[in-house]
Design a protein around this motif. Structure first.
Motif, short mmCIF file in Angstrom:
data_model
loop_
_atom_site.label_atom_id
_atom_site.label_comp_id
_atom_site.label_asym_id
_atom_site.label_seq_id
_atom_site.Cartn_x
_atom_site.Cartn_y
_atom_site.Cartn_z
N CYS A 152 -4.01 0.56 -5.67
CA CYS A 152 -5.23 1.12 -6.27
C CYS A 152 -6.28 1.37 -5.19
O CYS A 152 -6.98 2.38 -5.20
CB CYS A 152 -5.82 0.18 -7.32
SG CYS A 152 -4.65 -0.33 -8.60
N ALA A 153 -6.40 0.42 -4.27
CA ALA A 153 -7.42 0.52 -3.23
C ALA A 153 -7.03 1.54 -2.17
O ALA A 153 -7.86 2.33 -1.71
CB ALA A 153 -7.63 -0.85 -2.58
N PRO A 198 -3.97 10.55 9.30
CA PRO A 198 -3.20 9.87 8.27
C PRO A 198 -3.07 10.71 6.99
O PRO A 198 -3.88 11.59 6.75
CB PRO A 198 -4.02 8.61 7.99
CG PRO A 198 -5.42 8.99 8.36
CD PRO A 198 -5.31 9.96 9.48
N LYS A 256 -4.79 8.04 -10.80
CA LYS A 256 -5.79 9.12 -10.98
C LYS A 256 -5.16 10.48 -10.69
O LYS A 256 -5.75 11.32 -10.00
CB LYS A 256 -7.03 8.87 -10.09
CG LYS A 256 -7.67 7.49 -10.37
CD LYS A 256 -9.12 7.41 -10.00
CE LYS A 256 -9.65 5.99 -10.16
NZ LYS A 256 -11.09 5.88 -10.27
N MET A 273 -9.95 3.14 6.84
CA MET A 273 -10.32 4.30 6.03
C MET A 273 -9.08 4.87 5.32
O MET A 273 -9.18 5.36 4.21
CB MET A 273 -10.97 5.37 6.91
CG MET A 273 -11.55 6.53 6.16
SD MET A 273 -12.91 6.08 5.04
CE MET A 273 -14.29 6.16 6.18
N ALA A 274 -7.93 4.78 5.96
CA ALA A 274 -6.70 5.29 5.35
C ALA A 274 -5.97 4.23 4.54
O ALA A 274 -5.26 4.54 3.59
CB ALA A 274 -5.77 5.83 6.44
N ALA A 317 -7.37 5.12 -3.41
CA ALA A 317 -8.77 5.55 -3.53
C ALA A 317 -9.35 6.09 -2.23
O ALA A 317 -10.40 6.71 -2.24
CB ALA A 317 -9.63 4.39 -4.03
N GLN A 318 -8.66 5.86 -1.12
CA GLN A 318 -9.17 6.35 0.17
C GLN A 318 -8.73 7.80 0.43
O GLN A 318 -9.09 8.37 1.45
CB GLN A 318 -8.67 5.46 1.31
CG GLN A 318 -9.03 3.98 1.17
CD GLN A 318 -10.51 3.70 1.19
OE1 GLN A 318 -11.12 3.35 0.17
NE2 GLN A 318 -11.14 3.88 2.34
N HIS A 319 -7.98 8.38 -0.50
CA HIS A 319 -7.38 9.70 -0.26
C HIS A 319 -7.66 10.66 -1.41
O HIS A 319 -7.91 10.23 -2.54
CB HIS A 319 -5.87 9.53 -0.09
CG HIS A 319 -5.48 8.70 1.10
ND1 HIS A 319 -5.15 9.22 2.31
CD2 HIS A 319 -5.44 7.34 1.24
CE1 HIS A 319 -4.88 8.25 3.16
NE2 HIS A 319 -5.06 7.09 2.54
N ASN A 321 -11.58 10.65 -7.25
CA ASN A 321 -12.32 9.40 -7.22
C ASN A 321 -13.66 9.62 -7.90
O ASN A 321 -13.92 10.69 -8.43
CB ASN A 321 -12.53 8.95 -5.77
CG ASN A 321 -11.23 8.49 -5.12
OD1 ASN A 321 -10.53 7.66 -5.67
ND2 ASN A 321 -10.91 9.05 -3.98
#
Lengths: 372, 372
Positions: free
Chosen positions: A344-345, A8, A43, A274-275, A348-350, A370
């Motif tokens: 936002c969530a 991903p 971010k 996770m992605a 944050a996984q990337h 992060n």
């Protein structure tokens, strides 16, 4: 091309980011109130510059790491909008000493005393805003609470003003309801400011903010600034609220088909939670989008195809309500793009954004970070 | 000391990790089956070495990044346990050429044809396991499906065997039910292996795995290996299943109190979902732990205090069911440790572990990684 990427991957359509940024900036400009974008969503230096029309400007941060990063890249005016814990005072002081126009937030007598004592010992005048509770959901002092003026008295000349975030705007059932929460936010801040000024404080800052109330507030009279974060990307929660259209959502997760469950009509992909993140923000909305709405690789939504379930590195795609997908359209290796419930969530996984501009050509890679 | 750390921070009690690792390794050794720990939970060299009693050994990975990282640190025997997408074939080939004993997983005719074609073109014999569906939840071929032998025929000499993951073990209501799922896992694999062997394939590998079934399976006869991941840390979902005690959970998130809502009896901390993850895995269990169970800084659970709500960088602590906490015990600046619902998800929100050994002295910092 997107089809050359490993999956991903986190995709950002910069054209949509720019349109989203320009829309809110223009709206608030025309209404005579400053925008202090919240950088916690993106971010990313490139995105936050876009939020300011290409340059720097005041920002809101959710972590001191964000403050340090953006300060080191030329952003001077920074509001750290989470109640400050004593173990973060030293990092805040270091920013201030380095020339950052930093403000912090607190919401109680204990915190105000600790912060004031630290600043006196360090001979530093870092302004603190008092967080006001306008939605009963999280932190903050009620606009009418006696404690408000007690905190003001403790802070004295370091009282920067007041701020609130009306998280209830996220669970509105209509845009009228959002307008109502914008009114609640504004009135809570105007009332709190008034009480502090009546008690002899300048309390210059009157700050409100959330993307829904920033997009729908009918007046910002009496306020100095509006904070908003997710508007730069938008997401399915915002679309479900009527704050944006799904084709205005700038972020998506690129995934590859890795298999099928023919009897159930399921498509299995390599983008699990996770992605996509574990966020199920649309679960309580009128339309539950599962773990995300499925688009083709060009970014066009594919009817009612959603990610109905997610394991760590597996996503399960079917039609909303678990109805079977048309598997022959999704052979192994085919790529799709999944719009996120909560940008936002998912962001944050990337660690980076793969940037496109309305096509599938990858124009750039933008880093994101992060941590704290 | 933990009290000197910035918050939020991810804490790992290495004594507990070692005990958890030793327990399952010893159990499976005594039952005559190999353990192939799943590194997706820890993504840490130190933890995975501990899983093998201090050295290297066979591992399971959920991403090729994990495979590349651990291979570069001496782990040679790697199973990539997510159905492989064609855009990952080249990275798999590079690992194989570098000397990695890599196996991959697939579960359909399309994927098998694509993979076989790639390997033939590249003159590489990477074994592929066929994923078997023993729980109706995700990927895999049913043990009785005609497609199983079709895939075997396509793979030919590259057929490595079969593997399954019974995710249903996570929603068991009793340890007896877990034993039942362990039986289902084993029988599904033994039956599938048998069919493939009857069709003339060696199909040497017969692999099952999940932490609950690994911990409670009564026999692993006919199997060559067991995969498990979360057992190295355990978490509240495992505790809710009866797989571990809460005092065996090795991971926690260190948080600081930043404020209170006195009327509601809420404690506000700086550990929101960014630090805890959005995982609500205990929501459907008998005891809903909110976003995590609250312990003191020494790691002792504080009765029924849980994180009842979480924003990005705010956690709200109260007693289970929203009952008020005793706020005077939690002044601003006080630290607590929050046990996670799901260690894989909470770990993924952090870049490192702060390691303790049963005390609050920080003995080391262990890096962990994310991404693909």
């Amino acid at each position: 091309m997107l089809t050359d990427l490993d999956t991903p991957a986190l995709i950002l359509d910069a054209q949509k980011v720019k349109a989203n940024c320009d829309h809110l900036r223009t709206r608030l400009q025309s209404m005579g109130v400053s925008l202090r974008p919240h950088v916690k969503t993106a971010k990313s230096l490139e995105v936050v510059r876009m939020a300011h029309g290409g340059g720097t400007g005041p920002i809101t941060v959710s972590t001191l790491k964000e403050a340090e990063f953006f300060f080191s890249h030329g952003f001077k005016d920074i509001l750290y909008a989470v109640g400050i814990a004593p173990n973060k005072f030293a990092r805040a002081a270091a920013l201030k000493r380095a020339g950052c126009t930093l403000s912090v937030v607190l919401d109680g007598v204990q915190a105000a005393k600790a912060f004031k004592e630290f600043c006196s010992a360090e001979s530093l005048a870092i302004p603190a805003l008092i967080e006001i509770d306008t939605d009963d959901h999280r932190a903050g002092v009620k606009p009418d609470a006696p404690e408000l003026t007690d905190i003001g008295a403790i802070l004295g000349s370091q009282l920067g003003g007041v701020m609130t975030h009306c998280g209830n705007s996220y669970i509105s059932k209509s845009t009228d309801e959002i307008r109502g929460w914008a009114k609640t936010e504004r009135e809570g801040i105007v009332h709190s400011s008034g009480r502090l000024r009546a008690a002899g404080h300048a309390a210059p800052v009157a700050s409100v903010g959330s993307t829904p109330t920033a997009m729908f507030g009918e007046t910002f009279a009496g306020l100095t600034e509006v904070r908003a974060g997710v508007y730069v990307f938008h997401d399915l929660v915002m679309a479900g609220l009527g704050v944006c259209r799904t084709d205005e959502i700038a972020m998506s997760v690129l995934a590859s088909v890795i298999g099928h469950q023919a009897q159930k009509g399921w498509i299995i992909t390599d983008a699990g939670w996770m992605a996509l993140s574990r966020d199920r923000g649309t679960a309580k909305q009128a339309v539950d989008q599962g773990y995300g709405l499925v688009c083709d690789v060009d970014g066009r939504a594919l009817g009612d195809l959603v990610v109905i379930d997610a394991n760590q590195e597996h996503g399960v795609i079917a039609r909303r309500g678990g109805l079977p997908a048309k598997l022959e359209d999704f052979p192994v290796g085919k790529m799709v793009r999944v719009l996120p419930n909560h940008a936002c969530a998912t962001g944050a996984q990337h660690g980076a954004y793969q940037v496109v501009n309305g096509s599938t050509a990858v124009a750039a890679t933008w880093e994101r970070f992060n941590g704290w």
